[in-house]
Design an enzyme around this catalytic site. Structure first.
Site, mmCIF file in Angstrom:
data_model
loop_
_atom_site.group_PDB
_atom_site.id
_atom_site.type_symbol
_atom_site.label_atom_id
_atom_site.label_comp_id
_atom_site.label_asym_id
_atom_site.label_seq_id
_atom_site.Cartn_x
_atom_site.Cartn_y
_atom_site.Cartn_z
ATOM 1 N N THR B 100 7.389 39.550 73.399
ATOM 2 C CA THR B 100 8.532 39.851 72.336
ATOM 3 C C THR B 100 9.316 40.919 72.897
ATOM 4 O O THR B 100 8.711 42.046 73.268
ATOM 5 C CB THR B 100 8.203 39.773 71.015
ATOM 6 O OG1 THR B 100 7.073 40.921 70.941
ATOM 7 C CG2 THR B 100 7.611 38.893 70.271
ATOM 8 N N SER B 101 10.811 40.820 72.878
ATOM 9 C CA SER B 101 11.516 41.800 73.300
ATOM 10 C C SER B 101 11.954 42.718 72.132
ATOM 11 O O SER B 101 12.501 41.892 71.203
ATOM 12 C CB SER B 101 12.480 41.619 74.237
ATOM 13 O OG SER B 101 13.145 40.272 73.836
ATOM 14 N N CYS B 102 11.464 43.827 71.734
ATOM 15 C CA CYS B 102 11.666 44.592 70.417
ATOM 16 C C CYS B 102 12.860 45.303 70.748
ATOM 17 O O CYS B 102 12.784 46.410 71.310
ATOM 18 C CB CYS B 102 10.570 45.437 70.064
ATOM 19 S SG CYS B 102 9.013 44.425 70.137
ATOM 20 N N VAL B 103 14.071 45.042 70.366
ATOM 21 C CA VAL B 103 15.158 46.166 70.356
ATOM 22 C C VAL B 103 15.795 46.210 69.133
ATOM 23 O O VAL B 103 15.202 45.647 67.976
ATOM 24 C CB VAL B 103 16.395 45.546 71.186
ATOM 25 C CG1 VAL B 103 15.716 45.293 72.832
ATOM 26 C CG2 VAL B 103 16.804 44.205 70.878
#
Lengths: 409, 103
Positions: B100-103
């Site tokens: 997951t890319s957490c931004v």
């Protein structure tokens, strides 16, 4: 005398100074904050500088204006954190002991991480807008630019304020429209993400806006180097995007004192319990905001909401009670979309940004995932709120825990 | 969530084909998923896959940069081993959750 040491006097450190000094007895508790710089930057304002909407004076104030009386302030770099000895060595040679420590050292841009980025075109045709220097240099550049390919690229994840690059291209679109030269400017948004944003609904809404504004999106682009001679960015799998002016979001890293002290991950962010906000390594150390490796946005709103939880848990730790307050990763971001409009997203660890009204269910006045004039006013007013309410650690009419009320699934 | 028979093993997968239980993973399952992605697995691939599985088990968040610093391969090498979304593809083949890319 017991001691609380706060590393970093930015948004998080300042809020904690104010909250703690308010409740802790001055005869019993000594509070010290350390920061290397004397100026407090209103970082959300950097975005507006390249377009001449804000100038430098709109975004700077002395840090000392926001620290309450009764807090020791030391301006120095931090040399080493020695958690086993409960002490911190400063660059000026001073050694500070603590009973409890809060790490709030933030995140920084590291253009040196990307080959060719900080080279001969740096601040000539390549700019960042996450530093005051970069934002001002880009302002000067835009004043005389006659058009061409404007490329925005995000070098690495995570990065501070994940909506700012979107706002940048939206504002650029409006700015060049205003100058009557939008047809001469080709805007491209190049991101390592699979789309304009991470989560499905926000991505859908934002992709629509990108299309409407004629901004090209190139997803899944992971920057390897910048070719200064050919003026193009090159990805690890060989994709190339040419530019006339490049706006870069450089690799973000935590402060390098974490690396020296063995406290950080591969990007110098501090491993932190995502619920209690306590360091995973030391029981008497808490981590606030961008400095932590939390799986949520690196943004002021997250710092603000996290500060409530950290404050409760620190008080519990001091009084020997279990840490019951749980951070939910709550983030809330205004997104400037240009032409006097804006959008808002509200989300946490588990819930993606959803459409609806905020903060009052059904009433608003803000519209979540909608593009409205009122949302823009929210952003304009926020600068005042930031200086006068948020940094002072005062109550805001928004719960630190994300609410589902007003959201539509 | 659905159950899928891959290489003779019944595994639980999500709607995107990622294994939901890393313990159901076998080398044969990996080879089969890799084939669907158009990749023929070599020993080097398995070194990366084992690294990913170890890190995932330790609860560490994986990034392309982190794998690039693992000493097994650099980022360019990772792209060569798993062309197009290298971390997503390698995670799928390693039987761990989608990054997951957490931004």
């Amino acid at each position: 005398m017991k001691k609380i040491l706060i590393l970093g006097g930015g948004t998080g450190g300042t809020i904690m100074c104010n909250k703690l000094r308010n409740v802790l007895d001055r005869e019993e508790w000594d509070i010290t904050v350390v920061d290397q710089f004397k100026t407090h930057y209103y970082q959300p304002g950097f975005l507006f500088i390249p377009f001449g909407i804000y100038n430098k004076n709109d975004v700077i104030k002395p840090k000392s204006d926001f620290f309450p009386p009764g807090v020791n302030v030391i301006y120095s770099k931090i040399e080493l954190i020695e958690g086993e000895k409960n002490q911190v060595k400063l660059a000026n040679g001073q050694i500070l002991k603590y009973d409890y420590m809060i790490i709030a050292t933030g995140t920084e841009t590291s253009p040196d991480e990307t080959p060719g980025l900080k080279d001969k075109l740096w601040y000539k045709e390549i700019f960042d807008f996450y530093t005051i220097e970069g934002a001002l240099a880009l302002r000067e550049f835009f004043k005389t630019w006659e058009g061409g390919k404007l490329v925005l690229n995000i070098a690495e994840l995570p990065f501070k304020c994940p909506v700012a690059p979107l706002e940048f291209v939206f504002l650029a679109d409006a700015y060049f429209h205003g100058l009557g030269m939008r047809d001469k400017v080709d805007i491209t948004y190049v991101t390592p993400l699979p789309g304009a944003f991470t989560k499905p609904r926000a991505t859908k809404m934002l992709s629509g806006l990108m299309e409407e504004k004629n901004i090209k999106v190139i997803p899944e682009f992971y920057l390897e180097h910048v070719d200064n001679d050919a003026k193009k960015i090159v990805s690890y799998d060989g994709q190339e995007v040419p530019f006339d002016v490049l706006t870069i979001i450089p690799v973000n890293k935590g402060n390098d004192v974490m690396e020296r002290s063995g406290l950080g991950d591969d990007l110098n962010f501090v491993p932190t319990d995502k619920y209690t906000l306590r360091s995973e390594k030391f029981e008497n150390v808490f981590v606030l905001g961008d400095a932590a490796n939390l799986p949520t946005s690196k943004a002021g709103a997250v710092v603000h909401f996290g500060a409530e939880v950290l404050f409760e848990n620190l008080m519990s730790a001091i009084e020997g009670r279990p840490l019951l307050a749980k951070f939910d990763g709550h983030a809330n971001c205004y997104i400037e979309t240009g032409f006097g409009k804006g959008s808002i997203i509200d989300f946490n660890y588990d819930t993606e940004p959803l459409p609806g009204s905020f903060p009052l269910p059904g009433v608003g006045p803000f519209g979540l995932l909608q593009n409205t004039r009122f949302n823009h006013y929210g952003k304009v007013i926020f600068r005042w709120v930031y200086w006068h309410i948020l940094l002072r650690g005062k109550e805001m009419p928004i719960s630190n825990e994300m609410s589902m009320a007003g959201k539509k699934l | 969530m659905a159950t899928k028979n891959i290489a003779g093993v019944n595994v639980d997968v999500n709607e995107e084909g990622y294994l939901t239980d890393p313990s159901q993973w076998t080398k044969e399952v990996a080879a089969e998923i890799a084939k669907e992605e158009g990749i023929e697995l070599t020993d080097k691939h398995f070194e990366v896959l084992n690294y990913l599985r170890d890190e995932n088990e330790k609860g560490n968040v994986l990034t392309i940069r982190k794998v690039g610093k693992s000493g097994i391969t650099d980022i360019k090498g990772l792209y060569t081993l798993f062309p197009g979304g290298p971390l997503k593809k390698s995670s799928k083949i390693a039987g761990i959750p989608k990054p997951t890319s957490c931004v």
